[in-house]
Design a protein around this motif. Structure first.
Motif, PDB file in Angstrom:
ATOM      1  N   GLU A 146      -6.898  10.091  -3.466  1.00  0.00           N
ATOM      2  CA  GLU A 146      -6.388   8.800  -3.018  1.00  0.00           C
ATOM      3  C   GLU A 146      -6.090   8.837  -1.529  1.00  0.00           C
ATOM      4  O   GLU A 146      -5.632   9.855  -0.999  1.00  0.00           O
ATOM      5  CB  GLU A 146      -5.090   8.418  -3.752  1.00  0.00           C
ATOM      6  N   TYR A 149      -3.142   3.670   2.992  1.00  0.00           N
ATOM      7  CA  TYR A 149      -3.144   3.166   4.364  1.00  0.00           C
ATOM      8  C   TYR A 149      -2.076   2.098   4.497  1.00  0.00           C
ATOM      9  O   TYR A 149      -2.107   1.081   3.805  1.00  0.00           O
ATOM     10  CB  TYR A 149      -4.511   2.592   4.716  1.00  0.00           C
ATOM     11  N   ARG A 152      -0.523   1.083   1.301  1.00  0.00           N
ATOM     12  CA  ARG A 152      -1.420   0.429   0.335  1.00  0.00           C
ATOM     13  C   ARG A 152      -2.498   1.403  -0.095  1.00  0.00           C
ATOM     14  O   ARG A 152      -3.185   1.984   0.745  1.00  0.00           O
ATOM     15  CB  ARG A 152      -2.041  -0.826   0.967  1.00  0.00           C
ATOM     16  N   LEU A 154      -5.946   2.444  -1.059  1.00  0.00           N
ATOM     17  CA  LEU A 154      -7.265   1.859  -0.834  1.00  0.00           C
ATOM     18  C   LEU A 154      -8.148   2.059  -2.062  1.00  0.00           C
ATOM     19  O   LEU A 154      -8.144   3.121  -2.680  1.00  0.00           O
ATOM     20  CB  LEU A 154      -7.928   2.516   0.379  1.00  0.00           C
ATOM     21  N   GLU A 155      -8.886   1.012  -2.405  1.00  0.00           N
ATOM     22  CA  GLU A 155      -9.851   1.108  -3.506  1.00  0.00           C
ATOM     23  C   GLU A 155     -11.161   1.635  -2.932  1.00  0.00           C
ATOM     24  O   GLU A 155     -11.922   0.886  -2.312  1.00  0.00           O
ATOM     25  CB  GLU A 155     -10.044  -0.266  -4.154  1.00  0.00           C
ATOM     26  N   LEU A 156     -11.411   2.909  -3.146  1.00  0.00           N
ATOM     27  CA  LEU A 156     -12.560   3.561  -2.527  1.00  0.00           C
ATOM     28  C   LEU A 156     -13.464   4.197  -3.579  1.00  0.00           C
ATOM     29  O   LEU A 156     -12.981   4.763  -4.568  1.00  0.00           O
ATOM     30  CB  LEU A 156     -12.098   4.660  -1.564  1.00  0.00           C
ATOM     31  N   TYR A 161     -14.311   7.667  -0.134  1.00  0.00           N
ATOM     32  CA  TYR A 161     -13.141   8.542  -0.018  1.00  0.00           C
ATOM     33  C   TYR A 161     -13.464   9.754   0.852  1.00  0.00           C
ATOM     34  O   TYR A 161     -12.717  10.085   1.777  1.00  0.00           O
ATOM     35  CB  TYR A 161     -12.677   8.996  -1.407  1.00  0.00           C
ATOM     36  N   LEU A 203     -15.867   0.506   4.949  1.00  0.00           N
ATOM     37  CA  LEU A 203     -14.526   1.030   5.215  1.00  0.00           C
ATOM     38  C   LEU A 203     -13.760   0.118   6.162  1.00  0.00           C
ATOM     39  O   LEU A 203     -12.553  -0.119   5.981  1.00  0.00           O
ATOM     40  CB  LEU A 203     -14.618   2.438   5.812  1.00  0.00           C
ATOM     41  N   LYS A 206     -12.322  -2.751   4.241  1.00  0.00           N
ATOM     42  CA  LYS A 206     -11.183  -2.379   3.404  1.00  0.00           C
ATOM     43  C   LYS A 206      -9.943  -2.037   4.230  1.00  0.00           C
ATOM     44  O   LYS A 206      -8.811  -2.156   3.743  1.00  0.00           O
ATOM     45  CB  LYS A 206     -11.574  -1.212   2.495  1.00  0.00           C
ATOM     46  N   LEU A 207     -10.163  -1.621   5.473  1.00  0.00           N
ATOM     47  CA  LEU A 207      -9.049  -1.315   6.375  1.00  0.00           C
ATOM     48  C   LEU A 207      -8.648  -2.520   7.229  1.00  0.00           C
ATOM     49  O   LEU A 207      -7.719  -2.428   8.022  1.00  0.00           O
ATOM     50  CB  LEU A 207      -9.433  -0.156   7.301  1.00  0.00           C
TER      51      LEU A 207
END
Length: 228
Positions: A146, A149, A152, A154-156, A161, A203, A206-207
């Protein structure tokens, strides 16, 4: 990353003042440190000491750093080798990396740079030493796979990952597409380099890195993560 007691570092250099400087600095960071003035002593000491990291000078009389590296990496030993070279010579770098070296530093270097590279190698090769690593706004938990960030999770995907972990661990260092492919996808990956761009784009989304201030693109060089 806070340095931890119990992490063993072996220093190998034929210049006494460099050994003394590095030994004092690393011991002050709570590392367990031993040093060797030549290649043969280093190989024998490594067998007994079982270091996590070896800081290895290339230009030494007798057995040079390349041969020491080859012997240390023999039989698949999981020791991180950082080579020191007085010459910013591409051939030296290529030869060292071919023999299994994990990184290199060109003399003269700052202690802070060497310390950052040691810590990067430890995170990459010995993640079990750390239950959770905090780096800027990131928290990396390799056991749970996991990355958190700004509090939170992150769904990776597994590849996302590994890619983000590699970028964050090596923050401040420019990473080429080739190096990213080798470390994240593996040396036998037969696809196109553009796959890296696709995953970097994902990425950034998501960031919420719309301005590319977190994952920077350096044209013709690669990518670099900058942490506050």
């Amino acid at each position: 990353m806070k340095s931890l007691k119990g992490i063993r570092i072996l220093l190998v250099d034929d210049e006494p003042h460099i050994l003394q400087f590095l030994e004092l600095g690393l011991m002050n960071e709570d590392y367990e440190v031993k040093s060797a003035p030549d290649g043969m002593s280093a190989v024998n000491l490594a067998y007994e000491f079982q270091p996590h990291v070896v800081i290895l000078d290339i230009m030494m009389p007798g057995m040079d750093g390349f041969e020491v590296c080859r012997l240390l990496k023999k039989n698949g030993n999981n020791v991180a080798v950082i080579m020191l070279t007085a010459k910013d010579d591409v051939e030296d770098r290529v030869k060292g990396l071919t023999l299994g070296a994990d990184d290199y530093v060109v003399k003269p270097f700052s202690f802070e740079e060497l310390l950052a590279r040691i810590q990067a190698r430890l995170r990459n090769q010995f993640p079990s030493l750390f239950s959770e690593v905090a780096m800027g706004p990131f928290r990396l938990d390799d056991r749970r796979k996991e990355i958190i960030y700004r509090e939170r999770v992150l769904e990776l995907s597994p590849t996302e990952y590994e890619l983000l972990k590699f970028l964050v661990i090596n923050h401040g260092i420019v990473l080429s597409k080739t190096k990213i492919l080798d470390k994240v996808w593996g040396y036998d990956f037969g696809g196109e380099e553009n796959i890296v761009e696709v995953y970097i784009r994902s990425l950034r989304e998501k960031l919420n890195d719309k301005e590319h201030t977190l994952i920077r693109t350096l044209r013709g060089a690669g990518y670099r993560v900058d942490l506050p």
